[in-house]
Design an enzyme around this catalytic site. Sequence first.
Site, PDB file in Angstrom:
ATOM      1  N   SER A 104       7.618  -0.397  -2.662  1.00 60.45           N
ATOM      2  CA  SER A 104       6.303  -1.000  -2.446  1.00 60.45           C
ATOM      3  C   SER A 104       6.285  -1.837  -1.178  1.00 60.45           C
ATOM      4  O   SER A 104       7.225  -2.561  -0.876  1.00 60.45           O
ATOM      5  CB  SER A 104       5.927  -1.889  -3.632  1.00 60.45           C
ATOM      6  OG  SER A 104       5.573  -1.136  -4.751  1.00 60.45           O
ATOM      7  N   HIS A 120       1.120  -7.183  -4.319  1.00 62.23           N
ATOM      8  CA  HIS A 120       1.772  -7.306  -5.625  1.00 62.23           C
ATOM      9  C   HIS A 120       3.255  -7.639  -5.500  1.00 62.23           C
ATOM     10  O   HIS A 120       3.902  -7.966  -6.504  1.00 62.23           O
ATOM     11  CB  HIS A 120       1.561  -6.028  -6.459  1.00 62.23           C
ATOM     12  CG  HIS A 120       2.363  -4.847  -6.020  1.00 62.23           C
ATOM     13  ND1 HIS A 120       1.827  -3.792  -5.311  1.00 62.23           N
ATOM     14  CD2 HIS A 120       3.672  -4.542  -6.210  1.00 62.23           C
ATOM     15  CE1 HIS A 120       2.770  -2.894  -5.087  1.00 62.23           C
ATOM     16  NE2 HIS A 120       3.900  -3.321  -5.624  1.00 62.23           N
ATOM     17  N   ASP A 167      -4.471  -4.238  -1.849  1.00 55.69           N
ATOM     18  CA  ASP A 167      -3.067  -4.580  -2.117  1.00 55.69           C
ATOM     19  C   ASP A 167      -2.320  -4.804  -0.807  1.00 55.69           C
ATOM     20  O   ASP A 167      -1.517  -3.977  -0.376  1.00 55.69           O
ATOM     21  CB  ASP A 167      -2.434  -3.444  -2.928  1.00 55.69           C
ATOM     22  CG  ASP A 167      -1.048  -3.785  -3.444  1.00 55.69           C
ATOM     23  OD1 ASP A 167      -0.688  -4.979  -3.435  1.00 55.69           O
ATOM     24  OD2 ASP A 167      -0.326  -2.858  -3.857  1.00 55.69           O
TER      25      ASP A 167
END
Length: 254
Positions: free
Chosen positions: A198, A55, A99
Site C-alpha cells: 500500500s 490508510h 486514500d
Amino acid sequence: IFMLLFLIIGGNEVVPHSRPYMAYLNIQVSNETGTYPSSCGGFLIRPGAVLSAAHCVRVEVTVILGAHNIRVRERSQQRIRVRDWVIHPDYCPDTLSNDIALLKVWTNKSFLPQGYPPNVQPISLPRSNDHVKPGTICEVAGWGRTSRRGNSTNVMREVELRVQSEEPCQEHFDDYDPDSMISVGDQNSRKSTYCGDSGGPLVCNKKAHTMVSHGLESRLFPKVFTRASYFEPWIRRQLRSFALQELPASPSSQ
C-alpha cells in the site's frame, strides 16, 4: 470485504537501489489488544516530502529511504521518524476514497535541495490533465508478501501490471470513482499487489501515476489505485505549505 494491499505477487527482485524514489514505511499500529508492527510503501516526490496512502498513516511512522534490503542496516539507508503529515481532508476509511497522504521528512543536509544522496532521488508526478490510458503496462515495486500465505520479502521486488478500463472495478467496488481512482491488475491473477505494498507508486512512462490502495480479500483482480493526477492540485498546495515551515536545526531521524 476490502483488503489493504501490501505485497508483490509474481514479480522479481529489482536491481539494488535502481528505484531511488521508493520509501519503506515502518508503522506501529495500536488497538484495544496492544501495539503491533505493520508496513507500507511510499515514494519521494521532492526534498522532504513522501507520498503514501492515507490508510498507512498511524501515530508512529518511520520512513526508510535509500533501502533495498529493509532487514539490513545498509549504509545507503536514511531512517526518519515522521513527526508531521497531512491526510486528505475527504479521506474515508470505510470506502478508502481519497486514500492519499503527504509526509514531511527531513534527513541530513545533503538530502535538502542542494543535493541528494545517490540512492535517494524523487520521481515526477503527472499533471492534473495527464491520464494514463487503459492497456498501458506499468510497474509497481514494494516489500510486501510474495504470496497469499507467504512472508513479506526483505528485498524490493517489482511487478508489471496493466492499467484496466473502469468496468472491472465498477463491477466489484460500489464506491469506485473513475475520477480519483484507477483500475489496475492482471486478469489472469498471476501477478498482483498484496499485503505490504500500500502507498507504493505505479510507475508509467517514468512518472508515478497512481499509488496502491485496496482490493477485495477474495480475489487478486482487479485492484484499486489512487489516481495521482486527480490530486495534483492538492499535493501542490500541501508542498507549498510544507515549504513555509522553517527547516529544523537538526534532522529528526533515529
